[in-house]
Design an enzyme around this catalytic site. Sequence first.
Site, PDB file in Angstrom:
ATOM      1  N   GLU A 320       0.826  -1.212   0.000  1.00 40.69           N
ATOM      2  CA  GLU A 320       0.000   0.000   0.000  1.00 40.69           C
ATOM      3  C   GLU A 320       0.868   1.273   0.000  1.00 40.69           C
ATOM      4  O   GLU A 320       0.705   2.150  -0.831  1.00 40.69           O
ATOM      5  CB  GLU A 320      -0.901  -0.019   1.244  1.00 40.69           C
ATOM      6  N   HIS A 321       1.795   1.344   0.970  1.00 39.87           N
ATOM      7  CA  HIS A 321       2.708   2.497   1.036  1.00 39.87           C
ATOM      8  C   HIS A 321       4.108   2.025   0.689  1.00 39.87           C
ATOM      9  O   HIS A 321       4.556   1.013   1.231  1.00 39.87           O
ATOM     10  CB  HIS A 321       2.785   3.065   2.450  1.00 39.87           C
TER      11      HIS A 321
HETATM   12  N1  LIG Z   1      -5.937   1.025   3.331  1.00 39.68           N
HETATM   13  C1  LIG Z   1      -6.067   2.264   3.737  1.00 39.68           C
HETATM   14  O1  LIG Z   1      -6.113   3.177   2.947  1.00 39.68           O
HETATM   15  C2  LIG Z   1      -6.173   2.584   5.187  1.00 39.68           C
HETATM   16  C3  LIG Z   1      -6.148   3.906   5.606  1.00 39.68           C
HETATM   17  C4  LIG Z   1      -6.330   4.178   6.959  1.00 39.68           C
HETATM   18  C5  LIG Z   1      -6.549   3.150   7.854  1.00 39.68           C
HETATM   19  N2  LIG Z   1      -6.547   1.872   7.418  1.00 39.68           N
HETATM   20  C6  LIG Z   1      -6.825   0.748   8.312  1.00 39.68           C
HETATM   21  O2  LIG Z   1      -8.084   0.941   8.899  1.00 39.68           O
HETATM   22  C7  LIG Z   1      -8.169   0.091  10.016  1.00 39.68           C
HETATM   23  C8  LIG Z   1      -8.946   0.753  11.112  1.00 39.68           C
HETATM   24  O3  LIG Z   1      -9.317  -0.295  11.965  1.00 39.68           O
HETATM   25  P1  LIG Z   1     -10.021  -0.100  13.350  1.00 39.68           P
HETATM   26  O4  LIG Z   1     -10.404  -1.464  13.797  1.00 39.68           O
HETATM   27  O5  LIG Z   1      -9.138   0.716  14.232  1.00 39.68           O
HETATM   28  O6  LIG Z   1     -11.295   0.778  13.061  1.00 39.68           O
HETATM   29  P2  LIG Z   1     -12.606   0.536  12.201  1.00 39.68           P
HETATM   30  O7  LIG Z   1     -13.364   1.792  12.349  1.00 39.68           O
HETATM   31  O8  LIG Z   1     -12.291   0.037  10.855  1.00 39.68           O
HETATM   32  O9  LIG Z   1     -13.386  -0.613  12.972  1.00 39.68           O
HETATM   33  C9  LIG Z   1     -13.861  -0.416  14.257  1.00 39.68           C
HETATM   34  C10 LIG Z   1     -15.260  -0.966  14.389  1.00 39.68           C
HETATM   35  O10 LIG Z   1     -15.280  -2.362  14.158  1.00 39.68           O
HETATM   36  C11 LIG Z   1     -16.333  -2.935  14.903  1.00 39.68           C
HETATM   37  N3  LIG Z   1     -15.816  -4.096  15.639  1.00 39.68           N
HETATM   38  C12 LIG Z   1     -15.193  -4.134  16.818  1.00 39.68           C
HETATM   39  N4  LIG Z   1     -14.893  -5.393  17.164  1.00 39.68           N
HETATM   40  C13 LIG Z   1     -15.329  -6.175  16.178  1.00 39.68           C
HETATM   41  C14 LIG Z   1     -15.310  -7.589  15.937  1.00 39.68           C
HETATM   42  N5  LIG Z   1     -14.779  -8.449  16.791  1.00 39.68           N
HETATM   43  N6  LIG Z   1     -15.867  -8.042  14.812  1.00 39.68           N
HETATM   44  C15 LIG Z   1     -16.400  -7.200  13.909  1.00 39.68           C
HETATM   45  N7  LIG Z   1     -16.448  -5.866  14.094  1.00 39.68           N
HETATM   46  C16 LIG Z   1     -15.927  -5.366  15.205  1.00 39.68           C
HETATM   47  C17 LIG Z   1     -16.832  -1.889  15.858  1.00 39.68           C
HETATM   48  O11 LIG Z   1     -18.120  -1.473  15.434  1.00 39.68           O
HETATM   49  C18 LIG Z   1     -15.844  -0.767  15.750  1.00 39.68           C
HETATM   50  O12 LIG Z   1     -16.442   0.491  15.851  1.00 39.68           O
HETATM   51  C19 LIG Z   1      -6.742  -0.265  10.393  1.00 39.68           C
HETATM   52  O13 LIG Z   1      -6.523  -1.622  10.075  1.00 39.68           O
HETATM   53  C20 LIG Z   1      -5.904   0.616   9.493  1.00 39.68           C
HETATM   54  O14 LIG Z   1      -4.683   0.030   9.154  1.00 39.68           O
HETATM   55  C21 LIG Z   1      -6.395   1.580   6.105  1.00 39.68           C
HETATM   56 ZN   LIG Z   2      -0.848   5.152   8.633  1.00 38.12          ZN
END
Ligand SMILES: NC(=O)c1ccc[n+]([C@@H]2O[C@H](COP(=O)([O-])OP(=O)(O)OC[C@H]3O[C@@H](n4cnc5c(N)ncnc54)[C@H](O)[C@@H]3O)[C@@H](O)[C@H]2O)c1
Ligand SMILES: [Zn+2]
Length: 437
Positions: A320-321
């Site tokens: 990705e990066h």
């Molecule tokens: N590819 C990209 O461009 C990019 C950019 C920024 C961030 N990211 C990624 O985004 C992701 C963000 O993840 P996050 O988890 O912090 O936030 P998220 O907002 O994607 O997910 C959180 C939500 O998942 C739900 N959740 C919690 N536990 C769960 C479970 N056991 N099963 C199913 N759902 C559940 C809840 O509703 C919670 O609010 C990271 O992996 C980051 O690397 C990717």
């Molecule tokens: Zn980042």
Amino acid sequence: MAIKHLKYGKPETERQEDDAKVRKIVEDTLSDIAARGDKAVRELSAKFDNYEPQSFRLTASEIEAAMSKVSARDMEDIRYAQQQIRRFAEAQRASMTDIEIETEPGVFLGHRNIPVQSVGCYVPGGKFPMVASAHMSVLTASVAKVPRIIASAPPQNGEPHPAIVAAMQMGGAHEIYVMGGMQAVGSMALGTESIAPVHMIVGPGNAFVAEAKRQLFGRVGIDLFAGPTETMVIADETAADAELCATDLLGQAEHGYNSPAVLLTNSEKLARETMAEIERLLQILPTAKTARASWDDYGEVIVCDTYDEMLEVADDIASEHVQVMTDRDNWFLDNMTCYGALFLGPRTNVANGDKVIGTNHTLPTKKAGRYTGGLWVGKFLKTHSYQRIETDKAAAEMGAYGSRLCMLEGFVGHAEQCNVRVRRYGGKNVPYGTAAE
Ligand SMILES: NC(=O)c1ccc[n+]([C@@H]2O[C@H](COP(=O)([O-])OP(=O)(O)OC[C@H]3O[C@@H](n4cnc5c(N)ncnc54)[C@H](O)[C@@H]3O)[C@@H](O)[C@H]2O)c1
Ligand SMILES: [Zn+2]
């Protein structure tokens, strides 16, 4: 050719088993939301986010109240970031023009770029409140002039996150919701009693969010497959040292427990020093718990003999990066073909891209960089073609070719669509069901 691994991550088979588990959970959840609407969303919100509000949509006064909690400094920083992102997105928008050309005398072909009419922007906030994702999705959709932009982020400790709400509002969101994960993506795409469905879902998220978008694709549009963050550092001894490489690997490994970080170098010395530096930093980085899990399970260190080998490995991984710190950064820019985004030279870094510099941070993961770039204003625009014939002569001539080419394939009804024009505008007698001369 010598490509040597000093460290491997989890084997591919184990990664696929993880994916299969996520696929099943998401499938069940989306069916549940489709069948039971708001009721299902409420249960999921209570279960995963411990959040049961009166309404998931924020009112104008709730938006104002949330924004009033953001400090002046934070507001100014958000404004600065949005200014950078808007500037670049507007320039990219200007690169896409509507066209119309006359391909033969009297024959006009063109295309128009039309904004998607409604989009749902998911802003992640499970582990970290990703304020910047609001600029990336909402603001970019605004630059594309999408008429209905709705946005959703999970609550933080039972409340909407003030800075995320501010960034959504300043970015131009028309409706703001406080919902997380699969339930946010599912309800915006499928619609419920309280949310009108959208035509397209965009934005990054965890494995569940990315998989939900993948499963919803077809029913709605999606921007791209943007799951857990991945990073690759391509470095040689002339431009980088262990401190820079280790910092850049851990900086992105901290996103979650499943963020691949790969060092690709032609120096075994730099590779070994970076691995030692990573161990040192993991003792002091406050987010070391997740960064350590990612590094242990998904970290890789690859040493090549030549730059050509490094290029080949980098394109194959399609991270990705990709942070490039070598004596030939622009050579990688000219030659790399599969990646999310490039960060060239030691002076910039992925965090700049994540938060402020102006390029979009929503980028392809899991090798999706082989077939798409990241989110950008163009993803919100649909390019539609049209055609027009302005003269009788062109109608008869194009119609005659069309008629014969239809009959070549046996399409008599199609041929008649052309023949009726050849008869009417060309004054020729083409018997029904034959090809025009
Ligand atoms: N590819 C990209 O461009 C990019 C950019 C920024 C961030 N990211 C990624 O985004 C992701 C963000 O993840 P996050 O988890 O912090 O936030 P998220 O907002 O994607 O997910 C959180 C939500 O998942 C739900 N959740 C919690 N536990 C769960 C479970 N056991 N099963 C199913 N759902 C559940 C809840 O509703 C919670 O609010 C990271 O992996 C980051 O690397 C990717
Ligand atoms: Zn980042």
